[in-house]
Design an enzyme around this catalytic site. Structure first.
Site, short mmCIF file in Angstrom:
data_model
loop_
_atom_site.label_atom_id
_atom_site.label_comp_id
_atom_site.label_asym_id
_atom_site.label_seq_id
_atom_site.Cartn_x
_atom_site.Cartn_y
_atom_site.Cartn_z
N HIS A 28 -82.03 19.60 43.10
CA HIS A 28 -82.26 19.17 44.48
C HIS A 28 -83.12 20.20 45.22
O HIS A 28 -83.40 21.27 44.69
CB HIS A 28 -80.92 19.03 45.21
N GLU A 60 -80.08 23.86 44.01
CA GLU A 60 -80.96 23.72 45.19
C GLU A 60 -82.09 24.71 44.99
O GLU A 60 -81.90 25.91 45.15
CB GLU A 60 -80.18 24.03 46.47
N HIS A 98 -82.52 12.41 44.72
CA HIS A 98 -82.99 12.23 46.08
C HIS A 98 -84.51 12.16 46.01
O HIS A 98 -85.17 13.13 45.64
CB HIS A 98 -82.53 13.38 46.99
N GLU A 149 -86.90 14.87 47.22
CA GLU A 149 -86.69 16.24 46.75
C GLU A 149 -87.45 16.38 45.43
O GLU A 149 -86.96 16.03 44.37
CB GLU A 149 -85.20 16.52 46.63
ZN ZN Z 1 -80.50 16.32 47.19
#
Ligand code: ZN
Length: 393
Positions: free
Chosen positions: A248, A327, A147, A150
């Site tokens: 991420h 994350e 992404h 990110e």
């Molecule tokens: Zn992501």
């Protein structure tokens, strides 16, 4: 100019109010693309004007919100000294990797596994002793920045690369890892998205929805997929990765397969216990993740929110590779002066996670008399997931 800039952002960032857990099931049935950020009362998502109307017609309260990552990206772009501040833009990232490869030629090898939509190289650095030879060592991969907005994982990858190389033959832990593991690090799977300040690739596609999927898209072929997805699929298929993670931001949690089929419903894969253990290794060394709002800092993907075409499920189902999703920061584009602290928060977790590849049973399957390597299907009783070994050595 404004019009040109807005092309990759056909979808607006929106905030949707949530009244009950079943709202998440409703949202996934409506096909709304949810962001990593969500609480019991709010979720961030990406929606076109048409989708916003559909949401409103279904009784949801929806508001367009400022995209923090994009806002900070624009701020950095206006900085004349360096378009992306202390972050490494594409050219700086390329220079950094070349410089590492030139400084540590005995333990690194830099390759591009393909090009992005806009023609940027998809760099992967391999860190191991004898990097030009396929030794019988387990293969590990980290992928960051699929992404594009990110950004912490992208920078954390560079810190890790430097740590492994600079500490080789200096620090025992780094030396052991490099000598006995075939480590591959891809700091950016979506370099165009990063340069555009966008989650999506330059065709506006979310790369973490673009992989074959066990429920929705079962043909394991590269046909019709984005160039970045194709490159990662081909590269993964040509290696024997057994452990991996992709990085991420937008939340603080470690997420493990499966990611589908239904939101708020735990979807265990045959190696659920193993995935929980692996996820805990990362979470337990990261105090912010432990207090990030999830029990023990980990979650099953679907139980959090369902998605289709994600990379981690594809790895598990089609490449025998255990991959989890990290994350690492609530803020997607944190201020550049916090990057050192972010590295300190994640360093132990990132290193300890690679070390897990040496746990468990490993070995070579060979012909008893000729010692020739053989292909073999390996099964473990009570785990309904056969593993196909790699006979290239
Ligand atoms: Zn992501």
């Amino acid at each position: 100019l404004l019009f040109l800039i807005s092309i990759p952002f056909l979808k607006d960032t929106v905030e949707i109010q949530i009244n009950s857990k079943s709202d998440y099931i409703k949202l996934s049935k409506l096909g709304i693309e949810l962001d990593h950020y969500r609480t019991n009362t709010l979720v961030h998502a990406y929606a076109t004007d048409k989708e916003i109307n559909i949401l409103k017609n279904n009784g949801f309260v929806v508001n367009k919100i400022i995209n923090q990552a994009y806002q900070y990206y624009m701020q950095l772009k206006q900085n004349e000294r360096n378009p992306l501040g202390e972050y490494h833009n594409y050219n700086e990232l390329t220079d950094f990797l070349n410089s590492i490869a030139n400084t540590y030629p005995n333990i690194t090898s830099l390759e591009s596994i393909g090009q992005s939509v806009q023609g940027r190289e998809l760099w992967v650095i391999r860190i191991t002793d004898n990097p030009m030879i396929d030794e019988p060592e387990p293969q590990f991969k980290y992928i960051a920045n699929m992404h594009g907005d990110e950004t912490p994982g992208r920078e954390l990858s560079l810190y890790l690369i430097e740590w492994l190389c600079a500490n080789y033959n200096v620090d025992n832990r780094a030396t052991d890892l490099v000598n006995n593991t075939d480590i591959f690090i891809m700091p950016s799977m979506n370099p165009d998205g990063f340069e555009l300040g966008s989650r999506f690739n330059a065709n506006g596609v979310d790369l973490n929805r673009d992989f074959p999927d066990q429920y929705n898209d079962i043909n394991n072929t590269i046909t019709g997929r984005e160039p970045e997805t194709q490159a990662v699929m081909n590269w993964s298929n040509n290696h024997n990765f057994t452990l991996a993670a992709n990085m991420h931001s937008g939340a603080l949690v470690v997420n493990y397969p499966f990611d589908g089929p239904q939101s708020n419903l735990y979807s265990a894969c045959p190696d659920d216990d193993l995935f929980i253990n692996l996820s805990l290794i990362y979470a337990n060394a990261h105090s912010d993740i432990l207090s990030g709002g999830f029990q023990n800092g980990i979650t099953n993907g679907a139980e959090w929110y369902a998605l289709y075409g994600g990379m981690q499920d594809w790895n598990y189902i089609w490449t025998n590779n255990l991959e989890i999703t990290l994350e690492q920061s609530i803020t997607k584009w944190p201020n550049e002066n916090t990057l050192d602290d972010l590295w300190n928060d994640n360093k132990e977790s990132m290193i300890a996670y690679i070390e897990q590849i040496h746990k468990g049973v490993k070995g070579l399957v060979t012909n008893a008399t000729s010692r020739q390597a053989l292909s073999a299907m390996i099964t473990i009783s009570e785990i309904d997931k056969p593993i196909l070994n790699h006979s290239n050595f």
